[in-house]
Design a protein around this motif. Structure first.
Motif, PDB file in Angstrom:
ATOM      1  N   UNK A  26       1.045  -1.324  -0.246  1.00  0.00           N
ATOM      2  CA  UNK A  26      -0.031   0.324  -0.169  1.00  0.00           C
ATOM      3  C   UNK A  26       0.817   1.398   0.080  1.00  0.00           C
ATOM      4  N   UNK A  27       2.121   1.610   0.784  1.00  0.00           N
ATOM      5  CA  UNK A  27       2.671   2.307   1.288  1.00  0.00           C
ATOM      6  C   UNK A  27       2.996   2.914  -0.709  1.00  0.00           C
ATOM      7  N   UNK A  44     -10.046   8.829  -0.233  1.00  0.00           N
ATOM      8  CA  UNK A  44     -10.810   6.846  -0.309  1.00  0.00           C
ATOM      9  C   UNK A  44     -12.016   6.772   1.421  1.00  0.00           C
ATOM     10  N   UNK A  45     -11.598   7.871   1.459  1.00  0.00           N
ATOM     11  CA  UNK A  45     -12.879   8.332   2.724  1.00  0.00           C
ATOM     12  C   UNK A  45     -12.543   7.311   3.768  1.00  0.00           C
ATOM     13  N   UNK A  69      -9.308   1.196  -1.003  1.00  0.00           N
ATOM     14  CA  UNK A  69      -8.050   1.081  -1.546  1.00  0.00           C
ATOM     15  C   UNK A  69      -7.790   1.509  -3.000  1.00  0.00           C
ATOM     16  N   UNK A  70      -8.155   0.104  -3.698  1.00  0.00           N
ATOM     17  CA  UNK A  70      -7.919  -0.106  -5.322  1.00  0.00           C
ATOM     18  C   UNK A  70      -8.367   0.574  -6.432  1.00  0.00           C
ATOM     19  N   UNK A  71      -9.568   0.564  -5.565  1.00  0.00           N
ATOM     20  CA  UNK A  71     -10.181   1.835  -6.327  1.00  0.00           C
ATOM     21  C   UNK A  71      -9.793   3.315  -6.513  1.00  0.00           C
ATOM     22  N   UNK A  72      -9.426   3.438  -4.885  1.00  0.00           N
ATOM     23  CA  UNK A  72      -9.034   4.828  -4.802  1.00  0.00           C
ATOM     24  C   UNK A  72      -7.858   5.451  -5.867  1.00  0.00           C
ATOM     25  N   UNK A  73      -7.029   4.299  -5.953  1.00  0.00           N
ATOM     26  CA  UNK A  73      -5.603   4.000  -6.531  1.00  0.00           C
ATOM     27  C   UNK A  73      -5.599   3.824  -8.156  1.00  0.00           C
TER      28      UNK A  73
END
Length: 210
Positions: A26-27, A44-45, A69-73
């Motif tokens: 993630x980082x 991401x909220x 997180x996947x959708x945000x990134x």
């Protein structure tokens, strides 16, 4: 909240072959996009503290959190547990060498790491008794296919619940809110195929999206 080391011990022997550090992935993905942890939290909220705990390996995120997180990134969910490997046109993964990511009381295993420009995502889902995707429903693009392998998994799609046992299958539009859990007293497994994912950049450019 349990650490990934504790989770690895808890889920040993029910389907995963090797695990990776989701926090480090993630980082790395966040830094590749030059996003601060606060910027990712706002997009991401999710709370900054939650992201910090995940990145430092102090908690393991639910699947619903990983999908958010996947959708945000703008990456497939497998990006969090697929190590950087050479891109190939053919991928063969011998038994026992697949890579999994652990979430509370379960694991997701990427069955096709390193395939160049892939537009489907085959995953092996392993759930301990009582484990599930998390408190929030999951929503993402494309379609989702589920094929039961062992045990029973309850899949709820848009308020309709389906029991997925060995040999049962389910196909649905993934924009419909969905979640799942193992209601039984034994581990359960299913094959998940997410398709299509985001198109490769070359395809996006051909369709006028850059």
């Amino acid at each position: 909240m349990r650490s990934e080391v504790e989770l690895a011990s808890a889920t040993h022997g029910i389907g995963e072959d090797a695990s990776v550090d989701v926090g480090n992935r993630l980082r790395a993905l966040r830094e590749q996009r030059r996003m601060s942890i606060r910027a990712l939290a706002e997009a991401s909220g999710l709370a900054v503290n939650t992201l910090s705990l995940i990145e430092n390996g102090r908690t393991s995120p639910s699947v619903s959190t990983l999908q958010r997180l996947a959708m945000t990134l703008q990456v497939p969910i497998s990006a969090f547990f697929t190590p950087d490997v050479p891109q190939q046109r053919v991928v063969f993964t011998p038994a026992g060498q697949a890579t999994a990511t652990l979430f509370p009381h379960g694991a997701l295993t990427d069955l096709a790491p390193g395939l160049a420009n892939r537009t489907l995502e085959p995953l092996l889902l392993t759930l301990d008794p009582g484990a599930g995707s998390g408190p929030e429903s999951i929503v993402h693009t494309g379609q989702e296919f589920v094929f039961g392998l062992s045990g029973n998994i309850l899949y709820t799609v848009a308020d309709h619940t389906y029991t997925i046992g060995p040999g049962d299958s389910l196909l649905f539009e993934a924009v419909l809110p969905h979640r799942w859990h193992n209601p039984g007293h034994a581990p359960a497994q299913a094959l998940l195929v997410l398709c299509p994912l985001e198109l490769p950049r070359s395809a996006l450019e051909r369709h006028g999206r850059v």
